[in-house]
Design an enzyme around this catalytic site. Structure first.
Site, PDB file in Angstrom:
ATOM      1  N   ILE A  43       0.862  -1.188   0.000  1.00 10.44           N
ATOM      2  CA  ILE A  43       0.000   0.000   0.000  1.00 10.44           C
ATOM      3  C   ILE A  43       0.900   1.241   0.000  1.00 10.44           C
ATOM      4  O   ILE A  43       1.871   1.321   0.760  1.00 10.44           O
ATOM      5  CB  ILE A  43      -0.909  -0.004   1.247  1.00 10.44           C
ATOM      6  CG1 ILE A  43      -1.810  -1.246   1.264  1.00 10.44           C
ATOM      7  CG2 ILE A  43      -1.742   1.271   1.331  1.00 10.44           C
ATOM      8  CD1 ILE A  43      -2.866  -1.310   0.199  1.00 10.44           C
ATOM      9  N   HIS A  46      -1.696 -12.213   7.441  1.00 12.92           N
ATOM     10  CA  HIS A  46      -0.513 -12.813   6.827  1.00 12.92           C
ATOM     11  C   HIS A  46      -0.323 -14.225   7.391  1.00 12.92           C
ATOM     12  O   HIS A  46      -0.410 -14.428   8.611  1.00 12.92           O
ATOM     13  CB  HIS A  46       0.720 -11.952   7.125  1.00 12.92           C
ATOM     14  CG  HIS A  46       1.951 -12.483   6.459  1.00 12.92           C
ATOM     15  ND1 HIS A  46       2.206 -12.304   5.115  1.00 12.92           N
ATOM     16  CD2 HIS A  46       2.987 -13.208   6.947  1.00 12.92           C
ATOM     17  CE1 HIS A  46       3.350 -12.903   4.811  1.00 12.92           C
ATOM     18  NE2 HIS A  46       3.838 -13.455   5.899  1.00 12.92           N
TER      19      HIS A  46
HETATM   20  C1  GAR Z   1      -4.020 -15.788   2.619  1.00 12.93           C
HETATM   21  O1  GAR Z   1      -3.436 -16.958   3.147  1.00 12.93           O
HETATM   22  C2  GAR Z   1      -3.362 -14.556   3.190  1.00 12.93           C
HETATM   23  O2  GAR Z   1      -2.940 -14.718   4.511  1.00 12.93           O
HETATM   24  C3  GAR Z   1      -2.200 -14.380   2.260  1.00 12.93           C
HETATM   25  O3  GAR Z   1      -2.722 -14.661   0.994  1.00 12.93           O
HETATM   26  C4  GAR Z   1      -3.716 -15.677   1.113  1.00 12.93           C
HETATM   27  C5  GAR Z   1      -4.923 -15.258   0.321  1.00 12.93           C
HETATM   28  O4  GAR Z   1      -5.865 -16.288   0.251  1.00 12.93           O
HETATM   29  N1  GAR Z   1      -1.650 -13.051   2.356  1.00 12.93           N
HETATM   30  C6  GAR Z   1      -0.346 -12.768   2.261  1.00 12.93           C
HETATM   31  O5  GAR Z   1       0.504 -13.608   2.047  1.00 12.93           O
HETATM   32  C7  GAR Z   1       0.001 -11.316   2.473  1.00 12.93           C
HETATM   33  N2  GAR Z   1       1.401 -11.096   2.561  1.00 12.93           N
HETATM   34  P1  GAR Z   1      -7.366 -15.995  -0.196  1.00 12.93           P
HETATM   35  O6  GAR Z   1      -7.302 -15.213  -1.506  1.00 12.93           O
HETATM   36  O7  GAR Z   1      -7.982 -17.341  -0.387  1.00 12.93           O
HETATM   37  O8  GAR Z   1      -8.024 -15.184   0.897  1.00 12.93           O
END
Ligand code: GAR
EC number: 2.1.2.2
Length: 189
Positions: A93, A109
């Site tokens: 962001i 995260h």
């Molecule tokens: C989730 O596991 C989230 O924690 C991660 O992306 C995935 C999205 O899954 N975020 C990161 O790694 C941020 N740095 P989703 O699209 O099924 O919600």
């Protein structure tokens, strides 16, 4: 009732868990907008099925992050959005949104931060052969997964786990955790 925009880049299972918690009456909020930086992401289909407005964009079509974030900010203001909820939004962001939504941008995260920030946190933890990893929910600042921590939950890595099995266990933890942590946060704000 808090007015939310959910930012996502992919599957949108965390978006879904928030939308479901709202429908179930356990999260007192409304998702006014889904913002997505990939025009083919499945989260856009999920939003359509929930009758939630979307804004999808391709960063390549803008001259700078300031330019696309200024456009997003215009929509957030028009919709009177109070909180930005990052749910798998794989982009830092920038100052435009950080200044406008200071302490009102939250991220989830899939690791116990400060361990394993950035992409593929689940794979990073799995490959590091640590005994446990987890989930962190935190306020967003200008770093990569670095803002003040709101809540953390540990997830063990078990003998016989594959990366895929670990990912399922972490995502189940996320889906239970994100709506309830947001509800607690909104009660305080
Ligand atoms: C989730 O596991 C989230 O924690 C991660 O992306 C995935 C999205 O899954 N975020 C990161 O790694 C941020 N740095 P989703 O699209 O099924 O919600």
């Amino acid at each position: 009732m808090k007015r939310l925009a959910v930012f996502a880049s992919g599957n949108g299972s965390n978006f879904q868990s928030i939308a479901d918690a709202i429908k179930d009456g356990v999260l007192n909020a409304e998702i006014c907008l889904v913002v997505c930086d990939r025009e083919d992401a499945y989260v856009l289909e999920r939003a359509r099925l929930e009758n939630i407005r979307t804004f999808s964009f391709s960063a390549k079509k803008y001259a700078s992050k300031v330019e696309f974030e200024t456009e997003i900010l215009g929509i957030l203001r028009q919709l009177e959005v109070e909180f930005i909820i990052l749910a798998g939004y794989m982009r830092l962001i920038g100052p435009t949104l950080l200044q406008a939504y200071s302490h009102r941008i939250v991220n989830i995260h899939p690791s116990l931060l400060p361990n394993f920030p950035g992409k593929d946190a689940i794979g990073q933890a799995f490959d590091a052969r640590v005994e446990e990893t987890g989930v962190t929910i935190h306020y967003v600042d200008d770093g990569m997964d670095t803002g003040p921590i709101i809540a953390q939950k540990t997830v063990p890595i078990l003998a016989g786990d594959t990366k895929d099995i670990l990912q399922i266990r972490i995502q189940e933890t996320e889906h239970g955790m994100y709506p309830s942590v947001l509800q607690q946060l909104f009660q305080k704000k």
